[in-house]
Scaffold this active site. Structure first.
Site: not given
Ligand code: GLN
Length: 542
Positions: A71, A141, A191, A386, A470, A515, A517
């Site tokens: 969220d 929330e 409700t 990733c 990681r 990431h 996104e």
């Molecule tokens: N498992 C992988 C890592 O730890 C990729 C992690 C992910 O896609 N967020 O590096």
């Protein structure tokens, strides 16, 4: 003066309380106020980082590296603002701070009690979020539904705040109105019970958002009003919609924004969500479909397909597609399927582009690697996020560089050719089983190489993106990858880590260690998602 709006759920969970909270925040922002939002999760986990995505959906990550509920992603997307650790708390996190303070004599020898000290910590955190964001309004929330044992202490915090400053606190109940097929009529009783459960906690709803399949009609609005002690105008219709981004506009049909301002004794405002309305209207007009397949594993739960684990990926695809005036069509593809038989890979031909999103562990990994190989050799636009980058590197090392046993330390610590390996600083953490909040988290910079797909997308040399991993590309193999045609187009300037890889001479083959996104917003889609959707939208040349 900061004002606080608590949003609580009634009847069932999963009816869009988070999006409702984000929508109220958006409406008030549209009226010219500074708004922020806080999510409270009632579980004992200190944060969302240790939760299996199948349990609780996506783990969202903020710039400051907070691993939080999805969220927070909704709030960021609706408000177009970066949030941080002050915008998120769990029962575990709250108790953790109180216990730490007690250990440091922070309570000066007093008996530390569940009430008032736990709700007081909650209140302090809510107020801190308001201060840090200099907010006129803080939306809070509360996860779960009223009547549950788990969220009582958070309702107690709301009650204490309302008692102390009645003019500064509102309570919104997001409730659900079922239409049982056998009855054929929308029922208000659940409700009514939800409002009563809230009353038991010492709170009266000021506004009821009536979630249902269809808009709530006048007779039912007045029935809800009578039985829950709320004005009819404060029962707001919240029917199912095609796109979550329509919700603020729907609420405004019932004049929710001005109802809230009035309750706080503020002047009503004519300002509305001009840009947002334009965006929603143009998204509805999106033309030809662009077909994207997502190869993952966190969506099959018993007989149901739940896609919450990849929420930000879905939203990022939509934002980019809409901007290109295309209609996004997303299909879920099970990675494990491709492990059973390569012949299933043929289904990838049906798509304009394939995404391999983030992931953990070896289940399904070989299937994803097969899918990536198929995309590379069959020239299907591919975007790896990733884990998707890591698997693309493994595939390339095996099938192009010729390192047959190439793998990741995540799958086999003892393997000879770990082209993806654990980061040195992560190694001891794993050995000590220090899993919580210990990955490479949050915003890090990457320097882009000119003349690459990445540079063309961002049109700048220094970017900042959010991470959660990681493992990384093992430097020992970097030269071999590059000599064989892999382009490292983004690198962390301080640690020299590989951040983006791509292939030349392919319609689109890009992987990111971060990431992207997580930073896509409705009105400002992410540049790499735009580039990917653009490539996918061109269609396949056979
Ligand atoms: N498992 C992988 C890592 O730890 C990729 C992690 C992910 O896609 N967020 O590096």
């Amino acid at each position: 003066m900061t004002r606080y709006i608590f949003v609580v759920g009634g009847v069932i969970s999963g009816v869009g309380k988070g999006v409702a909270t984000a929508s109220i925040a958006k409406i008030l922002q549209g009226k010219g106020f500074r708004v922020t939002a806080v999510k409270i999760d009632p579980y004992v986990n200190v944060d969302a980082g240790t939760l299996n995505p199948l349990e609780h959906g996506e783990v969202f990550v903020t710039d400051d590296g907070t691993e939080c509920d999805q969220d927070i992603g909704n709030y960021e997307r609706f408000l177009n603002e970066n949030l941080s650790s002050v915008n998120y708390m769990t029962t575990g996190g709250v108790y953790y701070s109180v216990i730490m303070r007690e250990r440091n004599l922070g309570y000066g020898g007093k008996t530390v009690q569940v009430v008032p000290h736990i709700p007081q910590e909650v209140i302090d955190r809510i107020e801190k979020a308001g201060k840090e964001h200099k907010a006129d309004f803080v939306l809070i929330e509360v996860g779960g539904t009223v009547g549950e044992y788990e969220n009582l202490l958070f309702l107690e915090a709301a009650r204490m705040m309302k008692l102390a400053t009645p003019k500064q606190v509102l309570v919104v109940l997001v409730s659900y109105l079922p239409i049982p097929e056998s009855v054929g009529e929308m029922k208000t009783k659940p409700t009514q019970h939800a409002a009563r459960a809230l009353n038991t906690a010492g709170l009266q709803p000021d506004i009821i958002l009536a979630r249902a399949k269809v808009p709530v009609d006048e007779p039912r609005k007045s029935k809800i009003a009578t039985f829950t002690n709320v004005a009819v105008e404060d029962v707001i219709s919240a029917p199912d919609v095609d796109s979550i981004y329509e919700i603020p506009l729907n609420f405004e049909k019932d004049r929710l924004g001005n109802r809230i301002l009035k309750k706080f004794g503020l002047r009503e405002s004519k300002r509305d969500l001009k840009d947002w309305t334009k965006f929603v209207e143009s998204s509805k007009k999106a033309g030809k479909a662009v077909r994207i397949g997502i190869v993952g594993k966190y969506f099959e739960i018993g007989d149901f397909t739940l896609t919450d684990s990849y929420l930000s990926v879905i939203e990022a695809i939509k934002h980019a597609a809409w901007q290109l005036k295309r209609k996004p069509e997303i299909t879920w593809l099970s990675a494990e399927h491709y492990e059973k038989d390569r012949k299933f890979l043929k289904e990838l031909e049906r798509f304009d582009g394939i995404i391999v999103p983030g992931g953990f562990g070896s289940r399904g990994a070989e299937g994803k690697i097969r899918a990536i190989e198929y995309c590379r050799t069959r020239r299907i636009p591919f975007f790896g996020l990733c884990f998707g980058l890591q698997l693309a590197v493994i595939e390339f090392a095996r099938n192009v560089v010729g390192i047959k046993g190439a793998t990741s330390g995540e799958f086999n610590e003892k393997a000879k050719d770990k082209v993806i390996d654990v980061m040195p600083e992560q190694k001891t953490l794993l050995e000590k089983k220090k899993y919580g909040a210990s990955m490479r988290l949050g915003a890090y910079e990457a320097q882009l190489k000119k003349g690459t797909i990445a540079y063309e997308a961002y049109k700048k040399t220094m970017i900042s993106e959010r991470h959660r991993h990681r493992y990384e590309v093992n430097d020992t193999y970097r030269d071999a990858l590059i000599e064989n045609g892999m382009v490292v187009s983004g690198v962390n300037p301080i640690k020299n880590l590989v951040e983006i890889i791509e292939l030349k001479g392919h319609p689109f083959f890009v992987g990111t260690q971060f990431h992207p996104e997580l930073k896509s917003r409705p009105l400002t889609p992410h540049p790499l998602f735009l580039a990917f959707l653009q490539a996918a939208g061109r269609g396949r040349k056979k």
